[in-house]
Design an enzyme around this catalytic site. Sequence first.
Site, PDB file in Angstrom:
ATOM      1  N   SER A  44      -9.803   2.948   6.455  1.00 18.97           N
ATOM      2  CA  SER A  44      -8.837   3.819   5.901  1.00 18.97           C
ATOM      3  C   SER A  44      -8.606   4.992   4.382  1.00 18.97           C
ATOM      4  O   SER A  44      -9.199   5.860   4.265  1.00 18.97           O
ATOM      5  CB  SER A  44      -7.641   3.650   6.326  1.00 18.97           C
ATOM      6  OG  SER A  44      -6.983   3.541   7.511  1.00 18.97           O
TER       7      SER A  44
ATOM      8  N   ARG B  15     -14.361  -6.245  11.216  1.00 20.39           N
ATOM      9  CA  ARG B  15     -15.450  -5.544  10.857  1.00 20.39           C
ATOM     10  C   ARG B  15     -16.222  -6.612  10.051  1.00 20.39           C
ATOM     11  O   ARG B  15     -17.749  -6.927  10.420  1.00 20.39           O
ATOM     12  CB  ARG B  15     -14.846  -4.631  10.037  1.00 20.39           C
ATOM     13  CG  ARG B  15     -13.842  -3.451  10.263  1.00 20.39           C
ATOM     14  CD  ARG B  15     -13.591  -2.182   9.348  1.00 20.39           C
ATOM     15  NE  ARG B  15     -12.796  -3.430   8.239  1.00 20.39           N
ATOM     16  CZ  ARG B  15     -11.879  -2.863   7.803  1.00 20.39           C
ATOM     17  NH1 ARG B  15     -12.418  -1.241   7.226  1.00 20.39           N
ATOM     18  NH2 ARG B  15     -11.553  -3.786   6.627  1.00 20.39           N
TER      19      ARG B  15
ATOM     20  N   LYS C 284       0.658  -1.164  -0.109  1.00 24.39           N
ATOM     21  CA  LYS C 284      -0.132   0.045  -0.137  1.00 24.39           C
ATOM     22  C   LYS C 284       1.418   1.167   0.287  1.00 24.39           C
ATOM     23  O   LYS C 284       1.619   1.516   0.999  1.00 24.39           O
ATOM     24  CB  LYS C 284      -0.368   0.503   0.201  1.00 24.39           C
ATOM     25  CG  LYS C 284      -2.069  -0.916   1.229  1.00 24.39           C
ATOM     26  CD  LYS C 284      -3.238  -1.202   2.136  1.00 24.39           C
ATOM     27  CE  LYS C 284      -3.784  -1.619   2.806  1.00 24.39           C
ATOM     28  NZ  LYS C 284      -4.432  -1.718   3.805  1.00 24.39           N
TER      29      LYS C 284
HETATM   30  O1  PNS Z   1      -3.761  -1.921   8.099  1.00 30.18           O
HETATM   31  P1  PNS Z   1      -3.427  -2.919   7.502  1.00 30.18           P
HETATM   32  O2  PNS Z   1      -2.576  -2.466   6.357  1.00 30.18           O
HETATM   33  O3  PNS Z   1      -4.154  -4.392   7.411  1.00 30.18           O
HETATM   34  O4  PNS Z   1      -2.748  -3.898   8.157  1.00 30.18           O
HETATM   35  C1  PNS Z   1      -1.504  -4.702   7.999  1.00 30.18           C
HETATM   36  C2  PNS Z   1      -0.770  -5.773   8.728  1.00 30.18           C
HETATM   37  C3  PNS Z   1       0.310  -4.484   8.841  1.00 30.18           C
HETATM   38  C4  PNS Z   1      -0.398  -5.518  10.249  1.00 30.18           C
HETATM   39  C5  PNS Z   1       0.372  -6.040   7.723  1.00 30.18           C
HETATM   40  O5  PNS Z   1       0.045  -6.169   6.591  1.00 30.18           O
HETATM   41  C6  PNS Z   1       1.400  -6.690   9.237  1.00 30.18           C
HETATM   42  O6  PNS Z   1       1.929  -7.638   9.602  1.00 30.18           O
HETATM   43  N1  PNS Z   1       2.723  -5.906   7.955  1.00 30.18           N
HETATM   44  C7  PNS Z   1       3.925  -6.753   8.640  1.00 30.18           C
HETATM   45  C8  PNS Z   1       5.067  -7.383   7.659  1.00 30.18           C
HETATM   46  C9  PNS Z   1       4.798  -9.125   8.074  1.00 30.18           C
HETATM   47  O7  PNS Z   1       4.773  -8.985   9.058  1.00 30.18           O
HETATM   48  N2  PNS Z   1       4.163 -10.155   6.963  1.00 30.18           N
HETATM   49  C10 PNS Z   1       3.361 -11.179   7.239  1.00 30.18           C
HETATM   50  C11 PNS Z   1       2.234 -10.949   7.169  1.00 30.18           C
HETATM   51  S1  PNS Z   1       1.185 -12.840   7.702  1.00 30.18           S
END
Ligand code: PNS
Length: 163
Positions: A128, A90, A41
């Site tokens: 968001s 949600r 993103k």
């Molecule tokens: O608010 P979001 O964009 O839904 O959050 C997603 C988030 C940031 C929680 C997820 O992308 C994440 O954990 N990113 C860190 C990298 C990571 O650990 N990726 C593997 C997830 S299985």
Amino acid sequence: MRLAIYPGSFDPITKGHEDVIARAAKLFDQVIVAAATNEAKRGLFSMEERVAMLREVTARFENVRVVAFEGLLVEFARRQGAVAVVRGLRAVSDFEFEFQMALMNRKLEPAVETLFLTPREEYTYLSSRIVKEIARLGGAVDAFVPPPVVEALRKKLRIGGPV
Ligand code: PNS
């Protein structure tokens, strides 16, 4: 001391996120709101801006801290000594992605549990992404985001009137 991580992009924080933070703060001794750099993103706000808004909005919770993190969530959770990762759920549409992430995170780090909290129903349609779209198109977003975010969106999108 039971610590939970509440991770997300928070680009920007919405009232739905705020609601989940309030619930997590009641359940855990400490909560770290972890703002992640999400490679998939492209953000409207910089990490510094997101963290500043999160800090302002969560200042009233004594047991909540805001931290920016890069890399794997489970690594971050392990370093912080967290017992759980909290995510807001949600609607059914969230489920597939959240389920995949929870199971993948468990595979990577079995000691960290994922816990889903449901925000107040009036926030279930909030995201968001949709807030940014409404603000960009000149709609009012004060019902959906905390006051500092209304102001930040106004500045960022250079909108003069009510956002
Ligand atoms: O608010 P979001 O964009 O839904 O959050 C997603 C988030 C940031 C929680 C997820 O992308 C994440 O954990 N990113 C860190 C990298 C990571 O650990 N990726 C593997 C997830 S299985």
